[in-house]
Write a protein that holds these residues in place. Sequence first.
Motif, PDB file in Angstrom:
ATOM      1  N   ASP A  20       0.784  -1.260  -0.049  1.00  0.00           N
ATOM      2  CA  ASP A  20       0.067   0.001  -0.211  1.00  0.00           C
ATOM      3  C   ASP A  20       0.760   1.241   0.130  1.00  0.00           C
ATOM      4  OD1 ASP A  20      -2.442   1.250  -0.053  1.00  0.00           O
ATOM      5  OD2 ASP A  20      -2.454   1.423   2.091  1.00  0.00           O
ATOM      6  N   GLY A  37      -0.360   3.176  -4.415  1.00  0.00           N
ATOM      7  CA  GLY A  37      -1.340   2.934  -3.393  1.00  0.00           C
ATOM      8  C   GLY A  37      -1.945   3.762  -2.950  1.00  0.00           C
ATOM      9  N   THR A  89      -5.428   1.277   3.131  1.00  0.00           N
ATOM     10  CA  THR A  89      -5.495  -0.239   3.387  1.00  0.00           C
ATOM     11  C   THR A  89      -5.357  -0.356   4.815  1.00  0.00           C
ATOM     12  OG1 THR A  89      -3.432  -1.134   3.064  1.00  0.00           O
ATOM     13  CG2 THR A  89      -5.087  -0.743   1.289  1.00  0.00           C
ATOM     14  N   VAL A 110      -9.629  -2.027  -2.628  1.00  0.00           N
ATOM     15  CA  VAL A 110      -8.520  -3.124  -2.754  1.00  0.00           C
ATOM     16  C   VAL A 110      -9.108  -4.539  -2.590  1.00  0.00           C
ATOM     17  CG1 VAL A 110      -6.411  -3.839  -2.014  1.00  0.00           C
ATOM     18  CG2 VAL A 110      -6.434  -1.402  -2.491  1.00  0.00           C
ATOM     19  N   PRO A 116      -2.418  -2.484  -4.040  1.00  0.00           N
ATOM     20  CA  PRO A 116      -2.149  -2.789  -5.222  1.00  0.00           C
ATOM     21  C   PRO A 116      -1.008  -2.667  -5.955  1.00  0.00           C
ATOM     22  CG  PRO A 116      -2.600  -0.283  -4.617  1.00  0.00           C
ATOM     23  CD  PRO A 116      -2.910  -1.243  -3.271  1.00  0.00           C
TER      24      PRO A 116
END
Length: 506
Positions: free
Chosen positions: A313, A319, A323, A371, A473
């Motif tokens: 992240d 990112g 997250t 995500v 991601p």
Amino acid sequence: MPAPRIAIGGFLHETNTFAPSPATFEDFVNGGGAPPLVEGESIFAAVADSNIGLCGFIDAPESRNWTLLPTLWTAASPSAQVTEDAFERIAARILAGIRDAMPLDGVYLDLHGAMVTEHLDDGEGELLKRVRALVGDAVPVVVSLDLHGNVTRAMVEQVDMLIAYRTYPHVDMAETGARCAAAMASLLESDQRPVKAFRQLDFLMPIAWQCTAEEPCRSLYAEVAAMEGGSLPSLSLLTGFPAADFADCGPSLVVYGRDQASADAAADRLVARIAEREGEFAGRVYSPEACVREAMRLAANAIRPVVIADTQDNPGAGGDSDTMGMLKALVACGARRAALGNVFDPAAARVAHAAGEGASIMLALGGHSGVPGDSPLEAAFTVEALSDGRFVAPGPYYGGGRLDLGPSACLRIGDVRVVVVSRKAQMADLAMYRSVGIEPLEQAILVNKSSVHFRADFASIAEAILVCAAPGPMAVDPADLPWRRLRLGVRTSPLGKPFVPVTEPA
């Protein structure tokens, strides 16, 4: 003899085509972890005394004898593709600035090298093509690049010299700008341009293992630096940004020589050296709770913090920095004296500021970027401290940069503290914790949303550094990404399988 007239500017973006959020024009205007978009003479003050390529070029001894003609400089946090609107508006303003400054003796641009837009695979290649068409073949064009650039043949062909950083964490961005000034001076003094050797390597290097303070990059970059000089005025090894789904993604070498034979021999020698070290571009990666438990075990007898890289992240790699995998693991494991930063959640920051310090608030924190495998953390938090998000980041990466992360807060859940910000910026400076009242040296565990840049300021205070793969991601192993458009045969991880496109069913 009149002073050489050199147009200068910059346009930086590192594009993760698998990331959730695009880079809009407003993202460049705001800047986030970089100065906001700036034009004309205001550029000099905006980049002064900072670790930015353009600052190094401006401050170089050679440039004192030139008339520097500023156009536009801007950067946005890494993300998904740059919108067509943003690219075209910014490119047009850079080109207009160059046009207004003509006649010119040279052009220097501070770029990244891994920009993908909604309508272009190769943002830098297209920008440089337009610059070359405007100034003509006789005007030297020199460009600084991030070592994560995914260099294309178009980029190499359109400019006289591409010169990349040699450190990751990038503590030499300004130094690279100074190297570009020295290269420009050499070009202005000579009627001959150096010849070029360009090589693209055949495997993707995970960014978590590209750190130039560790092997294998430490010795590879030392060799690159040692080879430079004499018949080889410049060599650049770019480890590439392994999250851009297009044919030219990956590591590359750009070598400039006085003759083609010397340049080709140097490039081939380095390709062979890297091939020998391919298997070393990998390392141990933990799952979230396993990582927290190991950090707690190490911290039990440590006098310094154990630092965890929440690498997937990383806002420096696309990112959204929101997250919740690592925060949930810290809470589930009962971690004590732990801190995590930064969580990008402007709505949560607004709620915290409205409630005030000392308040208890219910939040669905983070987890808003969609995500897979991630979701908000719904819980009660205590607002421990508030900040306007403006501070100086004096560590080696930001290099004294003046950051503005918008309304920010320190939220506590159990014995875990969280830095919540309103603008994305990679956790790469101790001051980012201190800006909301968290003293990082007093923590047992620090979780940084970063892959490598944090090491510049945190390595010296860390008892140990662990790499964790919580949902995000930016896959720690590029082979885990759903590639569709790489060039055939590229291995998507060190010593991994060659890429073969998936054929759609008829």
